[in-house]
Enzyme design. Structure first.
Site, PDB file in Angstrom:
ATOM      1  N   HIS A  61       0.828  -1.214   0.000  1.00 28.04           N
ATOM      2  CA  HIS A  61       0.000   0.000   0.000  1.00 28.04           C
ATOM      3  C   HIS A  61       0.857   1.257   0.000  1.00 28.04           C
ATOM      4  O   HIS A  61       1.643   1.483   0.923  1.00 28.04           O
ATOM      5  CB  HIS A  61      -0.916  -0.007   1.225  1.00 28.04           C
ATOM      6  CG  HIS A  61      -2.030   0.992   1.150  1.00 28.04           C
ATOM      7  ND1 HIS A  61      -3.022   0.928   0.201  1.00 28.04           N
ATOM      8  CD2 HIS A  61      -2.303   2.095   1.897  1.00 28.04           C
ATOM      9  CE1 HIS A  61      -3.868   1.930   0.379  1.00 28.04           C
ATOM     10  NE2 HIS A  61      -3.457   2.661   1.400  1.00 28.04           N
ATOM     11  N   HIS A  63       0.726   5.621  -1.242  1.00 26.26           N
ATOM     12  CA  HIS A  63       0.261   6.840  -1.921  1.00 26.26           C
ATOM     13  C   HIS A  63       1.533   7.662  -2.128  1.00 26.26           C
ATOM     14  O   HIS A  63       1.972   8.380  -1.220  1.00 26.26           O
ATOM     15  CB  HIS A  63      -0.728   7.627  -1.062  1.00 26.26           C
ATOM     16  CG  HIS A  63      -1.895   6.820  -0.558  1.00 26.26           C
ATOM     17  ND1 HIS A  63      -2.914   6.412  -1.386  1.00 26.26           N
ATOM     18  CD2 HIS A  63      -2.203   6.359   0.670  1.00 26.26           C
ATOM     19  CE1 HIS A  63      -3.806   5.729  -0.680  1.00 26.26           C
ATOM     20  NE2 HIS A  63      -3.400   5.675   0.573  1.00 26.26           N
ATOM     21  N   GLN A  66       2.379  11.321  -0.995  1.00 33.74           N
ATOM     22  CA  GLN A  66       2.419  11.653   0.434  1.00 33.74           C
ATOM     23  C   GLN A  66       3.828  11.566   1.027  1.00 33.74           C
ATOM     24  O   GLN A  66       4.084  12.089   2.107  1.00 33.74           O
ATOM     25  CB  GLN A  66       1.439  10.776   1.221  1.00 33.74           C
ATOM     26  CG  GLN A  66      -0.015  11.135   0.888  1.00 33.74           C
ATOM     27  CD  GLN A  66      -1.054  10.248   1.554  1.00 33.74           C
ATOM     28  OE1 GLN A  66      -0.761   9.538   2.513  1.00 33.74           O
ATOM     29  NE2 GLN A  66      -2.276  10.284   1.044  1.00 33.74           N
ATOM     30  N   ARG A  91      -6.134  14.722   7.304  1.00 30.20           N
ATOM     31  CA  ARG A  91      -6.602  14.588   5.924  1.00 30.20           C
ATOM     32  C   ARG A  91      -6.795  15.960   5.271  1.00 30.20           C
ATOM     33  O   ARG A  91      -6.484  16.140   4.084  1.00 30.20           O
ATOM     34  CB  ARG A  91      -7.899  13.768   5.879  1.00 30.20           C
ATOM     35  CG  ARG A  91      -8.230  13.346   4.460  1.00 30.20           C
ATOM     36  CD  ARG A  91      -9.463  12.482   4.418  1.00 30.20           C
ATOM     37  NE  ARG A  91     -10.678  13.277   4.574  1.00 30.20           N
ATOM     38  CZ  ARG A  91     -11.878  12.874   4.141  1.00 30.20           C
ATOM     39  NH1 ARG A  91     -12.015  11.685   3.570  1.00 30.20           N
ATOM     40  NH2 ARG A  91     -12.938  13.637   4.307  1.00 30.20           N
ATOM     41  N   HIS A 216     -11.877   3.533  -3.527  1.00 27.92           N
ATOM     42  CA  HIS A 216     -11.116   4.148  -2.430  1.00 27.92           C
ATOM     43  C   HIS A 216     -11.511   3.623  -1.059  1.00 27.92           C
ATOM     44  O   HIS A 216     -10.673   3.289  -0.231  1.00 27.92           O
ATOM     45  CB  HIS A 216     -11.267   5.674  -2.465  1.00 27.92           C
ATOM     46  CG  HIS A 216     -10.526   6.362  -1.352  1.00 27.92           C
ATOM     47  ND1 HIS A 216     -11.039   6.537  -0.089  1.00 27.92           N
ATOM     48  CD2 HIS A 216      -9.264   6.878  -1.305  1.00 27.92           C
ATOM     49  CE1 HIS A 216     -10.148   7.139   0.682  1.00 27.92           C
ATOM     50  NE2 HIS A 216      -9.063   7.360  -0.041  1.00 27.92           N
ATOM     51  N   ARG A 219     -16.942   4.672   1.773  1.00 30.51           N
ATOM     52  CA  ARG A 219     -17.407   6.066   1.812  1.00 30.51           C
ATOM     53  C   ARG A 219     -17.468   6.674   0.416  1.00 30.51           C
ATOM     54  O   ARG A 219     -18.243   7.581   0.162  1.00 30.51           O
ATOM     55  CB  ARG A 219     -16.428   6.925   2.621  1.00 30.51           C
ATOM     56  CG  ARG A 219     -16.364   6.677   4.077  1.00 30.51           C
ATOM     57  CD  ARG A 219     -15.271   7.541   4.693  1.00 30.51           C
ATOM     58  NE  ARG A 219     -14.015   6.840   4.900  1.00 30.51           N
ATOM     59  CZ  ARG A 219     -12.814   7.302   4.533  1.00 30.51           C
ATOM     60  NH1 ARG A 219     -12.685   8.467   3.929  1.00 30.51           N
ATOM     61  NH2 ARG A 219     -11.734   6.608   4.786  1.00 30.51           N
ATOM     62  N   GLU A 248     -10.845   2.078   8.763  1.00 34.91           N
ATOM     63  CA  GLU A 248      -9.681   2.658   9.426  1.00 34.91           C
ATOM     64  C   GLU A 248     -10.060   3.477  10.646  1.00 34.91           C
ATOM     65  O   GLU A 248      -9.313   3.553  11.610  1.00 34.91           O
ATOM     66  CB  GLU A 248      -8.940   3.545   8.409  1.00 34.91           C
ATOM     67  CG  GLU A 248      -7.656   4.137   8.925  1.00 34.91           C
ATOM     68  CD  GLU A 248      -6.881   4.848   7.829  1.00 34.91           C
ATOM     69  OE1 GLU A 248      -7.461   5.113   6.761  1.00 34.91           O
ATOM     70  OE2 GLU A 248      -5.690   5.143   8.044  1.00 34.91           O
ATOM     71  N   HIS A 282      -6.316  -1.393   6.029  1.00 34.39           N
ATOM     72  CA  HIS A 282      -6.814  -0.839   7.302  1.00 34.39           C
ATOM     73  C   HIS A 282      -8.155  -1.478   7.693  1.00 34.39           C
ATOM     74  O   HIS A 282      -9.153  -0.765   7.854  1.00 34.39           O
ATOM     75  CB  HIS A 282      -7.030   0.684   7.246  1.00 34.39           C
ATOM     76  CG  HIS A 282      -5.937   1.489   6.639  1.00 34.39           C
ATOM     77  ND1 HIS A 282      -4.641   1.462   7.075  1.00 34.39           N
ATOM     78  CD2 HIS A 282      -5.948   2.384   5.620  1.00 34.39           C
ATOM     79  CE1 HIS A 282      -3.905   2.301   6.355  1.00 34.39           C
ATOM     80  NE2 HIS A 282      -4.672   2.869   5.463  1.00 34.39           N
ATOM     81  N   ASP A 333       2.227   3.034   2.973  1.00 33.40           N
ATOM     82  CA  ASP A 333       1.080   3.935   2.940  1.00 33.40           C
ATOM     83  C   ASP A 333       1.457   5.416   2.820  1.00 33.40           C
ATOM     84  O   ASP A 333       1.771   5.887   1.731  1.00 33.40           O
ATOM     85  CB  ASP A 333       0.221   3.642   4.186  1.00 33.40           C
ATOM     86  CG  ASP A 333      -1.129   4.348   4.193  1.00 33.40           C
ATOM     87  OD1 ASP A 333      -1.368   5.186   3.316  1.00 33.40           O
ATOM     88  OD2 ASP A 333      -1.948   4.052   5.069  1.00 33.40           O
TER      89      ASP A 333
HETATM   90  C1  NGQ Z   1      -5.774   8.382   1.641  1.00 34.80           C
HETATM   91  N1  NGQ Z   1      -4.980   7.653   3.767  1.00 34.80           N
HETATM   92  O1  NGQ Z   1      -6.560   8.091   0.748  1.00 34.80           O
HETATM   93  O2  NGQ Z   1      -4.678   8.888   1.412  1.00 34.80           O
HETATM   94  C2  NGQ Z   1      -6.168   8.038   3.057  1.00 34.80           C
HETATM   95  C3  NGQ Z   1      -6.789   9.229   3.715  1.00 34.80           C
HETATM   96  C4  NGQ Z   1      -9.261   8.994   3.375  1.00 34.80           C
HETATM   97  C5  NGQ Z   1      -5.063   6.792   4.778  1.00 34.80           C
HETATM   98  N2  NGQ Z   1      -6.185   6.235   4.995  1.00 34.80           N
HETATM   99  C6  NGQ Z   1      -8.032   9.736   3.039  1.00 34.80           C
HETATM  100  N3  NGQ Z   1      -4.032   6.486   5.517  1.00 34.80           N
HETATM  101  O3  NGQ Z   1      -9.209   7.856   3.849  1.00 34.80           O
HETATM  102  O4  NGQ Z   1     -10.325   9.561   3.165  1.00 34.80           O
HETATM  103 ZN    ZN Z   2      -4.211   4.435   1.912  1.00 33.47          ZN
END
Ligand code: NGQ
Ligand code: ZN
Length: 467
Positions: A61, A63, A66, A91, A216, A219, A248, A282, A333
């Site tokens: 995992h 991104h 980041q 976030r 994603h 949600r 998560e 997560h 991540d």
């Molecule tokens: C993300 N990151 O998509 O980068 C997510 C945060 C979300 C992590 N979950 C954004 N660590 O989940 O809405």
């Molecule tokens: Zn993630």
């Protein structure tokens, strides 16, 4: 001209059955292992590994963008009495950062990140890629511009990649319209599948490149759009990997119960054929029934311990899940750290701290925690990539790590204690000396072949971003 077979002789190598001696590894010009032979004879023409050999670890995992904000959100931003920072306030900061990313900047960040991964002994990455559009939300001329930059960065670094373009459609459960600061992420199943198709044509799959998709989170999609996405994927690439962020935060579990009448993992398992092609990232907040059901599904639980600790997510019930033969893998991540050793250490330490016991994640047949977690995350991580990786066996990629046999964490120890030293000891520089990806020695003596140039470009990109 095809190059001849290449080979490496290891005095010790970690094979699927454990440590073996005098192992001859041979691979072809495409970077696939042709044979793995223990108890072989060393011969003059064959290079000898300078230390014990381990399979490279898959990073399930990431991104990539980041990486450039690691270390920049470690202060309290909320104000007022009783104000608390949490995942959601992080976030908001992360979205502000995502808004500034350019194609060139992303290329430089990803390139440097993947070099860091290789130096840490991660030889594959699953990129959960969701920044797709221009700053104002409109499409690039090439809709897959940003994803393609990431794929190219992986290729240049030498790491194997599973590119998972992300479907982000809604801001929350009940198909809430996206927020303005999510505009760079937004697609329908159709537009996302078109993006993927474009990318697959421009950069076709090969031994070090595979595609899948990532809804994603629950949600961000609905039952119907998730179904449409999976149907479209199967028409294009049957059985390709599917990754999702699942549970998560307790707030998302509560919202899921409220709008959908079930907890997220349960909801997903009830409605979709969740099996080994799935990676649930997560799955932090699961109850006992979900733990059992998830373990039984064969899906991989994607655990990202350093990020989950950094974001204050909570603790996954690893002990109970592993006891029920659940599959796991690890990911870096948000890249607050890029080190599978730290992920495995924290996986065990979370259990120790909450249970006030030691060696919680050991089992009857694998009493050494590090060995068990290493083997489990190789297997689960490999499955999550959808590629033939994660083991020194015929047909798999020639992805491996050479340890420094003289490192203070393992020197004078018997081979049965090497992984414990590698995972639990934190003494000085890394014990990982050389790294091969697809049979190419991309890290030699703790240096990546391209690291100076890539670091200069990364710094320039960061300076630009932080201006
Ligand atoms: C993300 N990151 O998509 O980068 C997510 C945060 C979300 C992590 N979950 C954004 N660590 O989940 O809405
Ligand atoms: Zn993630």
């Amino acid at each position: 001209m095809t190059q001849a077979t290449q080979s490496l002789f290891a005095d010790h190598a970690f094979l699927p059955e454990g440590w073996r001696r005098n192992v001859l590894l041979q691979w072809n010009a495409h970077g696939a292992l042709l044979s793995v032979t223990p108890d072989a004879q060393a011969s003059a023409g064959v290079a000898r590994a300078s230390g014990p050999v381990l399979p490279g670890m898959p990073n399930l995992h990431s991104h990539a963008f980041q990486r450039a904000m690691a270390g920049l959100t470690e202060y309290r931003a909320a104000s007022g009495t009783g104000a608390t920072d949490n995942f959601w306030s992080w976030r908001d900061l992360m979205y502000r950062f995502a808004a500034r990313i350019t194609p060139e900047g992303l290329a430089s960040i990803a390139q440097w990140l993947y070099i860091e991964m290789l130096k840490a002994g991660y030889t594959s990455v699953c990129e959960f890629h969701y920044v797709h559009h221009m700053q104002d939300g409109s499409r690039y001329a090439n809709a897959a511009e940003l994803a393609q930059r990431v794929v190219d960065a992986a290729g240049a670094s030498g790491i194997g990649i599973t590119m998972l373009p992300v479907l982000y459609q809604y801001a929350g459960f009940g198909a809430q319209p996206p927020r303005d600061d999510q505009r760079r992420f937004i697609n329908t199943p159709e537009s996302l599948l078109t993006l993927l198709d474009t990318l697959r044509s421009a950069r076709p799959e090969h031994g070090a490149l595979r595609y899948g998709v990532a809804p994603h989170s629950l949600r961000a999609v609905s039952n119907d759009t998730l179904r449409a996405l999976l149907d479209g994927l199967d028409a294009m690439s049957p059985g390709a990997p599917v990754h999702i962020h699942i549970a998560e935060q307790t707030a998302e579990v509560d919202a899921c119960i409220e709008t959908e009448g079930a907890r997220p993992v349960q909801w997903l398992l009830d409605r979709f054929d969740v099996d080994a092609r799935w990676c649930l990232v997560h799955a932090t907040h699961i109850d006992a029934d979900e733990t059992t059901a998830l373990a039984k599904s064969g899906a991989v639980a994607g655990l990202c311990l350093t990020t989950e600790a950094n974001l204050g997510d909570g603790i996954f019930p690893t002990h109970d899940y592993l006891e029920q033969r659940g599959r796991i893998g690890v990911g870096s991540d948000s890249h607050i750290g890029v080190d599978w050793r730290a992920e495995l250490r924290l996986l065990e330490y979370g259990q120790r701290l909450s249970r006030r016991q030691r060696n919680v994640l050991a089992s009857a047949d694998m009493p050494r925690v590090a060995d068990r977690l290493f083997a489990a995350s190789l297997e689960g991580g490999a499955l999550a990539t959808g590629r033939a990786v994660g083991a020194l066996r015929t047909g798999a990629r020639a992805d491996f790590i050479v340890l420094d046999a003289n490192h203070a964490s393992i020197a004078e120890h018997g081979s049965d204690a090497w992984l414990s030293g590698v995972v639990f000891c934190e003494h000085g520089e890394t014990p990982i000396r050389d790294v091969y990806a697809g049979g190419l020695k991309v890290v030699d003596g703790r240096k990546h072949r391209d690291e100076e140039r890539a670091y200069a470009q990364y710094r320039a990109a960061l300076a630009e971003l932080l201006k």
